[in-house]
Design a protein around this motif. Structure first.
Motif, PDB file in Angstrom:
ATOM      1  N   CYS A  90       0.823  -1.206   0.000  1.00  0.00           N
ATOM      2  CA  CYS A  90       0.000   0.000   0.000  1.00  0.00           C
ATOM      3  C   CYS A  90       0.857   1.257   0.000  1.00  0.00           C
ATOM      4  CB  CYS A  90      -0.935  -0.018   1.216  1.00  0.00           C
ATOM      5  SG  CYS A  90      -2.078   1.377   1.288  1.00  0.00           S
ATOM      6  N   GLN A  91       1.883   1.289   0.852  1.00  0.00           N
ATOM      7  CA  GLN A  91       2.712   2.490   0.934  1.00  0.00           C
ATOM      8  C   GLN A  91       3.554   2.688  -0.321  1.00  0.00           C
ATOM      9  OE1 GLN A  91       4.761   3.465   4.538  1.00  0.00           O
ATOM     10  NE2 GLN A  91       3.303   2.363   5.821  1.00  0.00           N
ATOM     11  N   VAL A  92       4.104   1.595  -0.850  1.00  0.00           N
ATOM     12  CA  VAL A  92       4.911   1.721  -2.070  1.00  0.00           C
ATOM     13  C   VAL A  92       4.047   2.245  -3.213  1.00  0.00           C
ATOM     14  CG1 VAL A  92       6.114   0.420  -3.860  1.00  0.00           C
ATOM     15  CG2 VAL A  92       6.646   0.007  -1.454  1.00  0.00           C
ATOM     16  N   LEU A  93       2.869   1.668  -3.375  1.00  0.00           N
ATOM     17  CA  LEU A  93       1.993   2.090  -4.474  1.00  0.00           C
ATOM     18  C   LEU A  93       1.536   3.536  -4.291  1.00  0.00           C
ATOM     19  CD1 LEU A  93      -0.073  -1.193  -4.892  1.00  0.00           C
ATOM     20  CD2 LEU A  93       1.575  -0.234  -6.517  1.00  0.00           C
ATOM     21  N   LEU A 108      -6.650  10.614  -3.018  1.00  0.00           N
ATOM     22  CA  LEU A 108      -8.051  10.332  -3.330  1.00  0.00           C
ATOM     23  C   LEU A 108      -8.198   8.910  -3.869  1.00  0.00           C
ATOM     24  CD1 LEU A 108      -9.390  13.608  -4.975  1.00  0.00           C
ATOM     25  CD2 LEU A 108     -10.258  12.506  -2.907  1.00  0.00           C
ATOM     26  N   LEU A 109      -7.259   8.502  -4.716  1.00  0.00           N
ATOM     27  CA  LEU A 109      -7.297   7.138  -5.242  1.00  0.00           C
ATOM     28  C   LEU A 109      -7.123   6.126  -4.116  1.00  0.00           C
ATOM     29  CD1 LEU A 109      -5.164   7.642  -8.474  1.00  0.00           C
ATOM     30  CD2 LEU A 109      -7.628   7.262  -8.364  1.00  0.00           C
ATOM     31  N   GLU A 110      -6.215   6.418  -3.175  1.00  0.00           N
ATOM     32  CA  GLU A 110      -6.033   5.515  -2.038  1.00  0.00           C
ATOM     33  C   GLU A 110      -7.299   5.444  -1.199  1.00  0.00           C
ATOM     34  OE1 GLU A 110      -2.941   4.678   1.658  1.00  0.00           O
ATOM     35  OE2 GLU A 110      -3.084   6.672   0.799  1.00  0.00           O
ATOM     36  N   PHE A 111      -8.060   6.537  -1.149  1.00  0.00           N
ATOM     37  CA  PHE A 111      -9.264   6.569  -0.328  1.00  0.00           C
ATOM     38  C   PHE A 111     -10.450   5.874  -0.978  1.00  0.00           C
ATOM     39  CE2 PHE A 111      -7.850   8.666   3.289  1.00  0.00           C
ATOM     40  CZ  PHE A 111      -8.920   8.857   4.155  1.00  0.00           C
ATOM     41  N   THR A 112     -10.197   5.165  -2.076  1.00  0.00           N
ATOM     42  CA  THR A 112     -11.249   4.279  -2.590  1.00  0.00           C
ATOM     43  C   THR A 112     -11.294   2.985  -1.779  1.00  0.00           C
ATOM     44  OG1 THR A 112      -9.716   3.307  -4.222  1.00  0.00           O
ATOM     45  CG2 THR A 112     -11.066   5.178  -4.948  1.00  0.00           C
ATOM     46  N   GLY A 113     -10.383   2.845  -0.803  1.00  0.00           N
ATOM     47  CA  GLY A 113     -10.344   1.653   0.027  1.00  0.00           C
ATOM     48  C   GLY A 113     -11.676   1.298   0.676  1.00  0.00           C
ATOM     49  N   PRO A 114     -12.344   2.247   1.379  1.00  0.00           N
ATOM     50  CA  PRO A 114     -13.636   1.923   1.981  1.00  0.00           C
ATOM     51  C   PRO A 114     -14.670   1.471   0.963  1.00  0.00           C
ATOM     52  CG  PRO A 114     -12.769   3.947   2.910  1.00  0.00           C
ATOM     53  CD  PRO A 114     -11.883   3.599   1.757  1.00  0.00           C
ATOM     54  N   ALA A 167      -3.036   1.175  -4.348  1.00  0.00           N
ATOM     55  CA  ALA A 167      -2.953   1.626  -2.959  1.00  0.00           C
ATOM     56  C   ALA A 167      -4.327   1.575  -2.304  1.00  0.00           C
ATOM     57  CB  ALA A 167      -2.396   3.044  -2.902  1.00  0.00           C
ATOM     58  N   GLY A 168      -5.376   1.858  -3.091  1.00  0.00           N
ATOM     59  CA  GLY A 168      -6.735   1.733  -2.569  1.00  0.00           C
ATOM     60  C   GLY A 168      -7.055   0.304  -2.179  1.00  0.00           C
ATOM     61  N   ALA A 169      -6.585  -0.664  -2.978  1.00  0.00           N
ATOM     62  CA  ALA A 169      -6.785  -2.079  -2.651  1.00  0.00           C
ATOM     63  C   ALA A 169      -6.035  -2.448  -1.370  1.00  0.00           C
ATOM     64  CB  ALA A 169      -6.328  -2.957  -3.811  1.00  0.00           C
ATOM     65  N   GLY A 170      -4.815  -1.922  -1.225  1.00  0.00           N
ATOM     66  CA  GLY A 170      -4.067  -2.161   0.006  1.00  0.00           C
ATOM     67  C   GLY A 170      -4.748  -1.531   1.204  1.00  0.00           C
ATOM     68  N   ASN A 171      -5.326  -0.352   0.998  1.00  0.00           N
ATOM     69  CA  ASN A 171      -6.078   0.330   2.039  1.00  0.00           C
ATOM     70  C   ASN A 171      -7.279  -0.500   2.464  1.00  0.00           C
ATOM     71  OD1 ASN A 171      -8.381   2.787   2.491  1.00  0.00           O
ATOM     72  ND2 ASN A 171      -6.413   3.070   3.493  1.00  0.00           N
ATOM     73  N   ALA A 172      -7.966  -1.101   1.493  1.00  0.00           N
ATOM     74  CA  ALA A 172      -9.109  -1.966   1.799  1.00  0.00           C
ATOM     75  C   ALA A 172      -8.654  -3.204   2.572  1.00  0.00           C
ATOM     76  CB  ALA A 172      -9.807  -2.381   0.504  1.00  0.00           C
ATOM     77  N   THR A 173      -7.508  -3.764   2.193  1.00  0.00           N
ATOM     78  CA  THR A 173      -6.976  -4.924   2.905  1.00  0.00           C
ATOM     79  C   THR A 173      -6.682  -4.576   4.355  1.00  0.00           C
ATOM     80  OG1 THR A 173      -5.969  -5.728   0.850  1.00  0.00           O
ATOM     81  CG2 THR A 173      -5.135  -6.642   2.912  1.00  0.00           C
ATOM     82  N   TYR A 174      -6.185  -3.376   4.575  1.00  0.00           N
ATOM     83  CA  TYR A 174      -5.943  -2.904   5.945  1.00  0.00           C
ATOM     84  C   TYR A 174      -7.225  -2.967   6.763  1.00  0.00           C
ATOM     85  CZ  TYR A 174      -5.491   0.639   9.622  1.00  0.00           C
ATOM     86  OH  TYR A 174      -5.528   1.304  10.809  1.00  0.00           O
TER      87      TYR A 174
END
Length: 331
Positions: A90-93, A108-114, A167-174
């Motif tokens: 997630c951090q690398v991406l 904003l792209l990372e915040f597609t996690g939820p 990174a959004g996918a990694g955020n969702a995994t978190y």
């Protein structure tokens, strides 16, 4: 007196939440400056992880909390997955996205996690998803299409765009892993273990022995300003990682689920503002409007999940679609 104490507790919670969100969101521009100065995205993440691990391990030793190593051993595979995906990948991406896109768009792209969490619950687990969450997904996707200006053929950097969504996918995994480990692994133990795993895994890939460490002792451009490189690295480690984590946990202890979750949406706004002030990055009015729509959709999606989890009992709280225990969040 009885009315003063809750007010002070709530006020402190809001302040902790805002500090946490601003601290996390502000890290992107500083990391981007380090990358522009010669560090690769992998090396920049490794610097962040090694600094965080050193501080957190020292904190664990100072607190001398019993059972931490036993807990890590018992849940070694979930913690390893957390470190691999939710921390390292997630951090690398995100750093890759931030190096190729405006920081505001990257976060904003990372915040597609939820939003992705809602999709996972519905499509993979076949769980009931509240109507509000489904509407939130649609709203967020509409906002994302506006941010990337899809009608113009998506003129943003393709690699940066893909990295941001990753990174959004990694955020969702978190979120999903926190939900799985709720009540079994406390946040300090999980974060320390996950950061350590991420650091170890990234070491051969980041090749820190070949990193331009001399940059940390020289002046590095940050927009129209120049700062010592070590201060940029220290900011990323101490402010946007450790301070953000500790104050975020303190906010969760003091606020309701809805308020604590809502405060997290200060992060994209703060990242955009800090990038504008420090790097001179400006989003178009259309992209800003799209960003507001993305956040509104993600917030709706989170509220729907929060209502579902809230029905399970008063011992848990939903944080961006995550169920965490309200006990012992910070040492």
């Amino acid at each position: 007196m009885s009315s003063t104490v809750p007010l002070n507790r709530t006020t402190a919670g809001v302040l902790f939440g805002v500090v946490s969100s601003v601290a996390f969101g502000a890290g992107g521009p500083f990391a981007k400056a380090l990358i522009a100065a010669g560090f690769s995205p992998l090396q920049a993440v490794w610097v962040r992880l090694i600094g965080t691990v050193v501080v957190l391990v020292a904190l664990c030793l100072a607190l001398r909390r019993p059972g931490q190593l036993t807990t890590m051993a018992r849940y070694k595979w979930p913690i390893a997955l957390y470190g691999l995906v939710a921390v390292a990948a997630c951090q690398v991406l995100y750093f890759v996205a931030a190096s190729r896109l405006p920081v505001g768009i990257a976060i904003l792209l990372e915040f597609t996690g939820p939003v992705l969490v809602v999709g996972w619950e519905k499509l993979v687990r076949h769980a009931h998803v509240a109507r509000e969450s489904a509407i939130g997904v649609g709203v967020a996707m509409l906002g994302l299409a506006i941010v990337v200006q899809i009608w113009s053929g998506v003129h943003l950097d393709a690699v940066g765009l893909a990295a941001g969504l990753g990174a959004g996918a990694g955020n969702a995994t978190y979120f999903l892993l926190i939900d799985r480990l709720a009540g079994t692994v406390d946040p300090l133990t999980l974060t320390t273990g996950g950061m350590t795993v991420g650091m170890v895994v990234l070491t051969p890939l980041a090749a820190p022995w070949s990193a331009p460490w001399h940059v940390l002792g020289h002046s590095v451009p940050l927009g129209s300003h120049h700062l010592p490189g070590w201060t940029l690295a220290a900011f990323v480690v101490l402010i946007s990682t450790i301070l953000s984590y500790l104050t975020g946990a303190a906010a969760v202890q003091r606020l309701s689920a809805t308020v604590a979750a809502g405060l997290a949406y200060v992060e994209p706004a703060s990242a955009t503002v800090v990038a504008w002030v420090t790097l001179g990055e400006r989003l178009s009015p259309t992209q800003l409007a799209g960003g507001v729509i993305v956040l509104a959709g993600a917030y709706l999606a989170q509220r729907g999940i929060g209502r579902n989890t809230g029905a399970e009992g008063d011992s848990t709280r939903s944080i961006l679609g995550t169920t965490v225990t309200t006990e012992a969040l910070i040492p």
